[in-house]
Design a protein around this motif. Structure first.
Motif, PDB file in Angstrom:
ATOM      1  N   ILE A  74       0.817  -1.215   0.000  1.00  0.00           N
ATOM      2  CA  ILE A  74       0.000   0.000   0.000  1.00  0.00           C
ATOM      3  C   ILE A  74       0.851   1.266   0.000  1.00  0.00           C
ATOM      4  O   ILE A  74       0.348   2.350  -0.276  1.00  0.00           O
ATOM      5  CB  ILE A  74      -0.996   0.021   1.174  1.00  0.00           C
ATOM      6  N   THR A 103       4.620   2.642  -1.531  1.00  0.00           N
ATOM      7  CA  THR A 103       5.687   2.266  -2.457  1.00  0.00           C
ATOM      8  C   THR A 103       7.065   2.600  -1.876  1.00  0.00           C
ATOM      9  O   THR A 103       7.192   3.434  -0.969  1.00  0.00           O
ATOM     10  CB  THR A 103       5.537   2.989  -3.808  1.00  0.00           C
ATOM     11  N   GLN A 154       3.106  -3.319   6.724  1.00  0.00           N
ATOM     12  CA  GLN A 154       1.776  -3.631   6.201  1.00  0.00           C
ATOM     13  C   GLN A 154       1.213  -4.873   6.880  1.00  0.00           C
ATOM     14  O   GLN A 154       0.027  -4.917   7.216  1.00  0.00           O
ATOM     15  CB  GLN A 154       1.805  -3.814   4.687  1.00  0.00           C
ATOM     16  N   GLU A 175      -2.255  -4.974   8.915  1.00  0.00           N
ATOM     17  CA  GLU A 175      -3.322  -5.919   8.560  1.00  0.00           C
ATOM     18  C   GLU A 175      -3.655  -6.830   9.729  1.00  0.00           C
ATOM     19  O   GLU A 175      -4.829  -7.152   9.955  1.00  0.00           O
ATOM     20  CB  GLU A 175      -2.908  -6.732   7.330  1.00  0.00           C
ATOM     21  N   PHE A 213      -5.292  -5.067   3.180  1.00  0.00           N
ATOM     22  CA  PHE A 213      -5.399  -3.762   2.531  1.00  0.00           C
ATOM     23  C   PHE A 213      -4.895  -3.864   1.100  1.00  0.00           C
ATOM     24  O   PHE A 213      -3.906  -4.525   0.824  1.00  0.00           O
ATOM     25  CB  PHE A 213      -4.591  -2.698   3.277  1.00  0.00           C
ATOM     26  N   SER A 214      -5.578  -3.182   0.208  1.00  0.00           N
ATOM     27  CA  SER A 214      -5.158  -3.139  -1.194  1.00  0.00           C
ATOM     28  C   SER A 214      -4.413  -1.835  -1.436  1.00  0.00           C
ATOM     29  O   SER A 214      -4.238  -1.018  -0.524  1.00  0.00           O
ATOM     30  CB  SER A 214      -6.377  -3.224  -2.112  1.00  0.00           C
ATOM     31  N   GLU A 215      -4.003  -1.629  -2.678  1.00  0.00           N
ATOM     32  CA  GLU A 215      -3.282  -0.404  -3.023  1.00  0.00           C
ATOM     33  C   GLU A 215      -4.119   0.852  -2.777  1.00  0.00           C
ATOM     34  O   GLU A 215      -3.591   1.939  -2.656  1.00  0.00           O
ATOM     35  CB  GLU A 215      -2.827  -0.439  -4.495  1.00  0.00           C
ATOM     36  N   GLU A 216      -5.439   0.731  -2.707  1.00  0.00           N
ATOM     37  CA  GLU A 216      -6.324   1.873  -2.483  1.00  0.00           C
ATOM     38  C   GLU A 216      -6.653   2.037  -1.002  1.00  0.00           C
ATOM     39  O   GLU A 216      -7.746   2.474  -0.640  1.00  0.00           O
ATOM     40  CB  GLU A 216      -7.630   1.712  -3.276  1.00  0.00           C
ATOM     41  N   ALA A 217      -5.719   1.733  -0.138  1.00  0.00           N
ATOM     42  CA  ALA A 217      -5.950   1.838   1.301  1.00  0.00           C
ATOM     43  C   ALA A 217      -6.194   3.302   1.680  1.00  0.00           C
ATOM     44  O   ALA A 217      -5.647   4.211   1.051  1.00  0.00           O
ATOM     45  CB  ALA A 217      -4.748   1.296   2.058  1.00  0.00           C
ATOM     46  N   ARG A 240      -2.206   4.293   5.207  1.00  0.00           N
ATOM     47  CA  ARG A 240      -0.926   4.518   4.522  1.00  0.00           C
ATOM     48  C   ARG A 240       0.038   5.293   5.430  1.00  0.00           C
ATOM     49  O   ARG A 240       1.218   4.976   5.507  1.00  0.00           O
ATOM     50  CB  ARG A 240      -1.154   5.261   3.209  1.00  0.00           C
TER      51      ARG A 240
END
Length: 94
Positions: A2, A4, A31, A35, A42-46, A51
């Motif tokens: 989530i 980079t 992460q 979780e 959580f996905s990349e759109e957290a 984040r």
């Protein structure tokens, strides 16, 4: 992930690649802890607070890897948990 590697390096003001593998391992660990605390993946759109919690966790462990200061750790964990608390899954609580 989530967060980079580039985001973490910008946050920590790192402009070299020597520690990229180490930073990526800290991101994965942060992460996973988030979780586990929330009991949800959580996905990349957290959400932004999630984040930020991951960035906070990575930053703490990067900057304090040689300093066993329980007061600083406690403050970081309190902020980490406060950021994540609204995203906990109440159905998966004990």
């Amino acid at each position: 992930m989530i967060v980079t590697l580039d985001e973490v390096k910008a946050h920590l003001r790192i402009d070299h690649d020597a520690e990229d593998a180490y930073l990526e391992s800290l991101i994965r660990q942060a992460q996973a802890v988030a979780e586990d605390y929330c009991r949800v993946p959580f996905s990349e759109e957290a959400p932004e607070p999630v984040r930020l919690a991951v960035l906070l966790f990575v930053s703490f462990y990067y900057e304090n890897r040689d300093v066993p200061d329980r007061t600083t750790y406690g403050a970081m964990m309190l902020a980490f948990q406060n950021l994540l608390y609204p995203y906990r899954d109440p159905e998966k609580m004990f």
